[in-house]
Design a protein around this motif. Structure first.
Motif, PDB file in Angstrom:
ATOM      1  N   THR A 124      12.139  10.893   6.357  1.00 58.99           N
ATOM      2  CA  THR A 124      11.104   9.891   6.062  1.00 58.99           C
ATOM      3  C   THR A 124      11.725   8.533   5.786  1.00 58.99           C
ATOM      4  O   THR A 124      11.133   7.493   6.104  1.00 58.99           O
ATOM      5  CB  THR A 124      10.209  10.325   4.888  1.00 58.99           C
ATOM      6  OG1 THR A 124      11.041  10.697   3.784  1.00 58.99           O
ATOM      7  CG2 THR A 124       9.345  11.501   5.291  1.00 58.99           C
ATOM      8  N   GLU A 125      12.939   8.552   5.260  1.00 52.40           N
ATOM      9  CA  GLU A 125      13.633   7.276   5.029  1.00 52.40           C
ATOM     10  C   GLU A 125      13.990   6.644   6.368  1.00 52.40           C
ATOM     11  O   GLU A 125      13.745   5.460   6.601  1.00 52.40           O
ATOM     12  CB  GLU A 125      14.901   7.559   4.244  1.00 52.40           C
ATOM     13  CG  GLU A 125      15.535   6.352   3.612  1.00 52.40           C
ATOM     14  CD  GLU A 125      16.819   6.749   2.887  1.00 52.40           C
ATOM     15  OE1 GLU A 125      16.739   7.592   1.962  1.00 52.40           O
ATOM     16  OE2 GLU A 125      17.878   6.237   3.292  1.00 52.40           O
ATOM     17  N   ARG A 178      11.110   5.211   8.088  1.00 49.43           N
ATOM     18  CA  ARG A 178      10.476   4.129   7.303  1.00 49.43           C
ATOM     19  C   ARG A 178       9.014   4.481   6.991  1.00 49.43           C
ATOM     20  O   ARG A 178       8.104   3.661   7.156  1.00 49.43           O
ATOM     21  CB  ARG A 178      10.621   2.794   8.026  1.00 49.43           C
ATOM     22  CG  ARG A 178      12.082   2.312   7.999  1.00 49.43           C
ATOM     23  CD  ARG A 178      12.435   1.298   9.070  1.00 49.43           C
ATOM     24  NE  ARG A 178      11.512   0.178   9.078  1.00 49.43           N
ATOM     25  CZ  ARG A 178      11.120  -0.457  10.183  1.00 49.43           C
ATOM     26  NH1 ARG A 178      11.582  -0.097  11.369  1.00 49.43           N
ATOM     27  NH2 ARG A 178      10.278  -1.471  10.101  1.00 49.43           N
ATOM     28  N   TRP A 179       8.854   5.712   6.514  1.00 47.69           N
ATOM     29  CA  TRP A 179       7.522   6.243   6.220  1.00 47.69           C
ATOM     30  C   TRP A 179       6.773   5.344   5.245  1.00 47.69           C
ATOM     31  O   TRP A 179       5.608   4.992   5.473  1.00 47.69           O
ATOM     32  CB  TRP A 179       7.655   7.659   5.651  1.00 47.69           C
ATOM     33  CG  TRP A 179       6.349   8.309   5.311  1.00 47.69           C
ATOM     34  CD1 TRP A 179       5.625   8.154   4.161  1.00 47.69           C
ATOM     35  CD2 TRP A 179       5.589   9.191   6.140  1.00 47.69           C
ATOM     36  NE1 TRP A 179       4.473   8.884   4.221  1.00 47.69           N
ATOM     37  CE2 TRP A 179       4.429   9.537   5.411  1.00 47.69           C
ATOM     38  CE3 TRP A 179       5.775   9.727   7.418  1.00 47.69           C
ATOM     39  CZ2 TRP A 179       3.462  10.398   5.932  1.00 47.69           C
ATOM     40  CZ3 TRP A 179       4.819  10.586   7.923  1.00 47.69           C
ATOM     41  CH2 TRP A 179       3.669  10.913   7.179  1.00 47.69           C
ATOM     42  N   LYS A 180       7.420   4.977   4.148  1.00 44.57           N
ATOM     43  CA  LYS A 180       6.700   4.236   3.102  1.00 44.57           C
ATOM     44  C   LYS A 180       6.206   2.904   3.631  1.00 44.57           C
ATOM     45  O   LYS A 180       5.128   2.441   3.273  1.00 44.57           O
ATOM     46  CB  LYS A 180       7.601   4.001   1.889  1.00 44.57           C
ATOM     47  CG  LYS A 180       7.895   5.237   1.084  1.00 44.57           C
ATOM     48  CD  LYS A 180       8.308   4.897  -0.371  1.00 44.57           C
ATOM     49  CE  LYS A 180       8.303   6.131  -1.243  1.00 44.57           C
ATOM     50  NZ  LYS A 180       9.644   6.792  -1.288  1.00 44.57           N
ATOM     51  N   GLU A 181       6.986   2.282   4.518  1.00 40.51           N
ATOM     52  CA  GLU A 181       6.560   0.980   5.069  1.00 40.51           C
ATOM     53  C   GLU A 181       5.409   1.159   6.044  1.00 40.51           C
ATOM     54  O   GLU A 181       4.642   0.226   6.287  1.00 40.51           O
ATOM     55  CB  GLU A 181       7.683   0.369   5.911  1.00 40.51           C
ATOM     56  CG  GLU A 181       8.771  -0.328   5.152  1.00 40.51           C
ATOM     57  CD  GLU A 181       9.907  -0.707   6.116  1.00 40.51           C
ATOM     58  OE1 GLU A 181      11.060  -0.327   5.824  1.00 40.51           O
ATOM     59  OE2 GLU A 181       9.606  -1.342   7.157  1.00 40.51           O
ATOM     60  N   LYS A 182       5.363   2.328   6.684  1.00 44.19           N
ATOM     61  CA  LYS A 182       4.448   2.468   7.821  1.00 44.19           C
ATOM     62  C   LYS A 182       3.163   3.220   7.487  1.00 44.19           C
ATOM     63  O   LYS A 182       2.099   2.870   7.989  1.00 44.19           O
ATOM     64  CB  LYS A 182       5.160   3.197   8.966  1.00 44.19           C
ATOM     65  CG  LYS A 182       6.332   2.393   9.500  1.00 44.19           C
ATOM     66  CD  LYS A 182       6.867   2.939  10.793  1.00 44.19           C
ATOM     67  CE  LYS A 182       7.926   1.970  11.308  1.00 44.19           C
ATOM     68  NZ  LYS A 182       8.471   2.303  12.574  1.00 44.19           N
ATOM     69  N   LYS A 183       3.230   4.243   6.676  1.00 37.84           N
ATOM     70  CA  LYS A 183       2.062   5.106   6.457  1.00 37.84           C
ATOM     71  C   LYS A 183       0.915   4.295   5.890  1.00 37.84           C
ATOM     72  O   LYS A 183       1.047   3.659   4.839  1.00 37.84           O
ATOM     73  CB  LYS A 183       2.435   6.254   5.511  1.00 37.84           C
ATOM     74  CG  LYS A 183       1.278   7.127   5.111  1.00 37.84           C
ATOM     75  CD  LYS A 183       0.723   7.920   6.263  1.00 37.84           C
ATOM     76  CE  LYS A 183      -0.466   8.769   5.785  1.00 37.84           C
ATOM     77  NZ  LYS A 183      -1.282   9.220   6.903  1.00 37.84           N
ATOM     78  N   LYS A 190      -0.238   1.648   7.062  1.00 39.49           N
ATOM     79  CA  LYS A 190      -0.112   0.203   7.299  1.00 39.49           C
ATOM     80  C   LYS A 190       0.085  -0.115   8.782  1.00 39.49           C
ATOM     81  O   LYS A 190       0.394  -1.241   9.151  1.00 39.49           O
ATOM     82  CB  LYS A 190       1.076  -0.354   6.496  1.00 39.49           C
ATOM     83  CG  LYS A 190       0.878  -0.181   5.012  1.00 39.49           C
ATOM     84  CD  LYS A 190       2.178  -0.391   4.243  1.00 39.49           C
ATOM     85  CE  LYS A 190       1.980   0.082   2.806  1.00 39.49           C
ATOM     86  NZ  LYS A 190       3.199   0.585   2.192  1.00 39.49           N
ATOM     87  N   GLU A 239       6.319   8.925  15.337  1.00 38.46           N
ATOM     88  CA  GLU A 239       5.432   7.762  15.318  1.00 38.46           C
ATOM     89  C   GLU A 239       4.837   7.616  16.710  1.00 38.46           C
ATOM     90  O   GLU A 239       5.564   7.700  17.710  1.00 38.46           O
ATOM     91  CB  GLU A 239       6.229   6.500  14.951  1.00 38.46           C
ATOM     92  CG  GLU A 239       5.334   5.287  14.684  1.00 38.46           C
ATOM     93  CD  GLU A 239       6.114   4.009  14.416  1.00 38.46           C
ATOM     94  OE1 GLU A 239       7.266   4.107  13.951  1.00 38.46           O
ATOM     95  OE2 GLU A 239       5.555   2.939  14.696  1.00 38.46           O
TER      96      GLU A 239
END
Lengths: 155, 758
Positions: free
Chosen positions: B412-413, B416-421, B423, B617
């Motif tokens: 997930t790092e 770039r999960w946190k940036e993308k999920k 968004k 993705e």
């Protein structure tokens, strides 16, 4: 069946072979000349495993009649390493993991050679387009493309 | 731990021969006097064979042998398990699928053999046939095997914990169904067999995933001792689970060679390869999942109907494996599973890593659906329920090494999960799925591997091991392990492998044990040889054996590296003192021997389990329904990578095979038992233009059992990437088609249906 003698120039060497008119170049290479590097994968030209170079351009040996190849320069995978030394593309495939089961490899390497000979620094997209006729079940193509790029950097 | 050779991305030992075109595949081989074999196949999906007249074929000039099952086969019902013996490899009286083998010819050329086939007259009595597994399970369906009511080949039943109570207490219960069509292996190399039969027995070359696995059934089918069935090493162009079992072509080539008194080679066409060795199962799953408000997954009830074709093949395993993988991936303890393998009048279906797509996808999709309803991020959902070391699963499988958490974090790092999920622009999505794969499941008396090591005068070592390589790099892996253990450079280690005449029994590329068991056995043999080398070297160096270590072709005194002797000199010294150094070792999986797929699915069923996390993705064209995969991240815990480059090769191939081939493209089309697209052009096989970037990540949990900590190398990705794509589609459009592959038509239908509901 009609039999005739033809002359085939394979890997720089001339061979006289008696063929029947309907024999394909693939059959003659594999069975008469014992050059089994070109593979039979599909009988309909869809897989690319039989790819050899005819006058420098990739051709499906399974779709070329042996008689049609007379007078042309035929290069098979066996002819790629000169004096036993590996061609840079072969080296790159070995060192960059471009080979798994190896069945598509001869056709793939020759297709890559034809591309690089005419386009010495192809982009990834150009490589993918050029090898789109060579089916590979194992690799997902990632390291095949990497290997071809690495070969161009070696020169 | 720093090693010289293992863990490094070294070029594989088999690559140069393949790059030069020197590697010999079965169709490349020939023997003096060799004949060409062709097979006559049934045009009926279900029929009795009344009569076969081969006289005209036999009289054709150039034909040297004609055989039929009726006349020439030994009556022998083969099966992988004692309770699945339903397969006459060369049918005597009944055909059960279009394409089943009825007769065969050996002739001096392929043309003559093909002409001879046309001269064979077969009289059939067609019988009613059934092609859909749910129809086949009805009371009034045609019966394919008389001893199997409702065409149920096997039923796997699991009922652990208290499923009904857990559902009653759940805060959220979701239900759904999913299906996958049957499909084909389409290995690069079409199947071929070369057989030579004389008074000493039979020599056979053919693609296989375990020559010892073929030798025993062949000895029964041919009526000769197993020691006289000699399968030899050959380069193999992929197997993917479809070449593990004995095949009709193997028996037929041997019978032809026996009758003709000359070697016979049979080379399959692309259609024959794709349809008549093994196909891949079709699968339907109905499921129900229960969750607590905090996201804990507490209960699951699944019912799967597996279209196995006309024979059982590895039925009990195929039906069980997806369930077991779910059980070792997530910590849910209340589980019910009813898996039915059903007979239909289609070619038999074998094992394939991606067979679980209609099981895995709905499970992962419903985890995401639950996550959405409960307001939990899908990654948190996986971390919360994902496996951890030390856990004992509901059916009693003990988890030792487990790097799932690290795989999830790293994948997930990288993605770039946190940036993308949440968004991403409209029509874009990102999805996650997890997997786990067993390494070393029960295979009875054939579940272990053994190896021998001998030394040559130049100090080089030769390993004799039954390990088989289908292209995944097993030969190189075993050579690297032995080189590391002995302290020799890799090019000073040679391998004789995959030959039943010479090599001790090996379990084959089955149950993901090549590294764990074949590699493990080779390491034991190398350790044994090293002990003997050190005994000799100790005397030469005036030291004790326990003070020594070996590296780079030398044996050193630890902490006094100038005092050393070459391995070569040690070997010669031994020989001069009448000592022959010989290494031997064996390895067996650490499992509960009472566990059985159907009768007793409880206990430790595999030595260890690999783990992985797939993230994909995608972007979706809302007008055409076309899914474009932007990238895939594949993080896999293989314990320890014997060859990091080879593991990456496997991860990339697995991500593409699972996500692209199976997720988006592949399916067989049928008309009354006849495949309509069993060739490359119509099967819609993806090319290099359909291969998006893949980011492989290797996680090392250092398995306590595996050689150098290594276990299974990539399958968690092959069994989960399609689910990551499914979850990414769900993320993009809020719905999911109820079957794979996710073709544009299916995606548009799903969008339309969703819009109507909303």
């Amino acid at each position: 069946m009609d039999k005739r003698i033809i002359r085939l120039t394979v890997n720089g060497e001339e061979h006289q072979v008696e063929i029947s008119a309907k024999e394909t170049l693939l059959e003659v290479l594999r069975e008469r000349l014992s050059l089994t590097g070109a593979k039979e994968g599909c009988q309909d030209g869809s897989c690319g495993a039989c790819t050899i170079l005819l006058d420098g351009k990739p051709a499906r040996a399974c779709l070329v009649l042996a008689a049609e190849a007379e007078g042309k320069d035929i290069l098979t995978i066996e002819g790629l390493s000169r004096d036993n030394e590996l061609h840079p593309i072969q080296e790159a495939f070995i060192h960059h993991g471009g080979i798994q089961c190896g069945f598509c490899t001869p056709g793939m390497i020759l297709t890559a050679k034809a591309l690089v000979d005419s386009n010495p620094e192809p982009t990834e997209a150009e490589i993918e387009e050029a090898i789109s006729g060579n089916l590979c079940r194992c690799t997902g193509y990632a390291k095949i493309v990497e290997s071809i790029i690495a070969a161009t950097k070696r020169g | 731990m720093s090693y010289s050779i293992v863990g490094k991305p070294v070029p594989r030992t088999d690559s140069e021969a393949k790059a030069r075109g020197e590697a010999q595949f079965t169709a490349d081989l020939s023997l003096p006097g060799m004949l060409y074999g062709k097979i006559l196949r049934s045009p009926h999906a279900h029929a009795r064979i009344l009569n076969i007249d081969t006289s005209k074929a036999e009289n054709l000039i150039g034909v040297k042998a004609v055989i039929t099952g009726k006349r020439d086969a030994i009556p022998y019902d083969w099966g992988v398990f004692p309770y699945t013996r339903d397969y006459q490899l060369f049918p005597i009286d009944t055909v059960r699928y279009i394409g089943q083998e009825v007769a065969a010819v050996a002739a001096i050329s392929e043309d003559i053999a093909e002409r001879a086939l046309k001269l064979i007259d077969v009289e059939y009595e067609p019988l009613p046939a059934v092609f859909d597994p749910e129809e086949a399970m009805q009371e009034d369906a045609p019966v394919i095997h008389n001893d199997k009511p409702r065409n149920i080949c096997v039923q796997v039943k699991v009922d652990e914990g208290d499923v009904d109570k857990a559902f009653a207490e759940a805060d959220l219960v979701l239900e759904g169904s999913f299906k996958s069509p049957d499909h084909t292996y389409c290995q690069g190399e079409p199947y071929a067999v070369l057989a030579k039969f004389d008074s000493s027995g039979v020599d056979i070359w053919c693609p296989n995933a375990g020559p010892h696995m073929k030798a025993r059934p062949l000895s029964s089918a041919l009526g000769i001792p197993t020691s006289e069935v000699r399968l030899h090493h050959v380069c193999i162009g992929g197997a993917f689970g479809g070449r593990s079992e004995v095949s009709p072509a193997d028996v037929i080539a041997c019978l032809l060679a026996k009758k003709a008194h000359f070697p016979v080679k049979i080379v399959y066409s692309r259609e024959e390869n794709n349809n008549y060795i093994r196909q891949r199962v079709g699968w339907i799953t109905h499921l129900k999942m229960g969750f607590k408000r905090d996201g804990t997954w507490t209960a699951v009830d699944l019912r799967s109907i597996v279209d196995g074709g006309a024979h059982a093949s590895t039925g009990p395993i195929a039906v069980s494996v997806p369930y077991m993988e779910m059980e070792t991936t997530y910590r849910v303890k209340n589980l019910r599973y009813n898996g039915y393998r059903v007979y239909t009048n289609k070619p038999p279906r074998g094992m394939h890593p991606e067979q679980n797509r209609a099981f895995h996808i709905p499970v992962e999709f419903h985890l995401d659906k639950a996550a959405g309803i409960l307001g939990i991020d899908p990654v948190e959902m996986r971390l919360k329920n994902g496996m951890i070391p030390g856990f004992i699963t509901a059916t009693g499988a003990r988890i030792t090494s487990c790097g799932l958490t690290e795989c999830i974090q790293k994948a997930t790092e990288k993605a770039r999960w946190k940036e993308k999920k949440g968004k991403l622009p409209p029509g874009h999505g990102i999805g996650i799925a997890c997997g786990s794969v067993m390494s070393g499941f029960p295979m009875g008396i054939r579940g272990g591997s053994a190896a021998f090591i001998k030394f040559n005068e130049d100090g080089d070592a030769t390993i004799i091991s039954g390990v088989v390589d289908n292209g995944q790099g097993n030969e190189s892996m075993v050579s690297q392990i032995v080189a590391e253990e002995l302290g020799l450079p890799l090019d000073k280690v040679k391998l004789v492998s995959a030959d039943t005449y010479i090599c001790p029994s090996d379990q084959g590329a089955y149950s993901q044990t090549a590294t764990l068991i074949s590699g493990g056995a080779a390491k034991e043999a190398a350790a044994d040889a090293k002990r003997q080398l050190f005994e000799v070297a100790a005397k030469m160096l005036d030291a004790r054996p326990e003070e020594l270590e070996a590296r780079d072709g030398n044996i050193y005194i630890k902490n006094a590296l100038d005092r050393r002797v070459t391995i070569r000199r040690t070997v010669i010294n031994a020989l001069a003192n009448d000592i022959t150094i010989m290494g031997r070792g064996y390895r067996w999986p650490d499992i509960d021997k009472d566990r059985e797929w159907v009768t007793n699915p409880r206990g430790q069923f595999a030595t260890t389990y690999s783990y992985g996390c797939s993230v994909a993705e995608i972007s979706l064209d809302m007008e055409t329904g076309k899914v474009r995969v932007i990238n895939m991240v594949a993080a896999h815990d293989c314990g320890y990578p014997i060859n990091a480059m080879a593991v990456e090769q496997q991860l990339e191939g697995a991500a593409w095979g699972s996500g692209i081939c199976d997720g988006l493209f592949e399916r067989l089309l049928w008309d009354q038992g006849q495949t309509l697209n069993g060739n490359n052009l119509d099967y819609w096989f993806p090319t290099a233009l359909d291969s998006p970037p893949v980011y492989p990540i290797i996680v090392s949990s250092n398995d306590p059992f595996g050689p150098f900590g290594a276990k299974e190398g990539s399958l968690s990705i092959r069994m989960s990437m399609y689910s990551a794509i499914a979850c990414a589609i769900y993320d993009a459009i809020g719905t999911l088609p109820s079957e794979v592959p996710f073709t544009p038509e299916k995606v548009l239908d799903a969008i339309e249906k969703w819009q109507k509901e909303v």
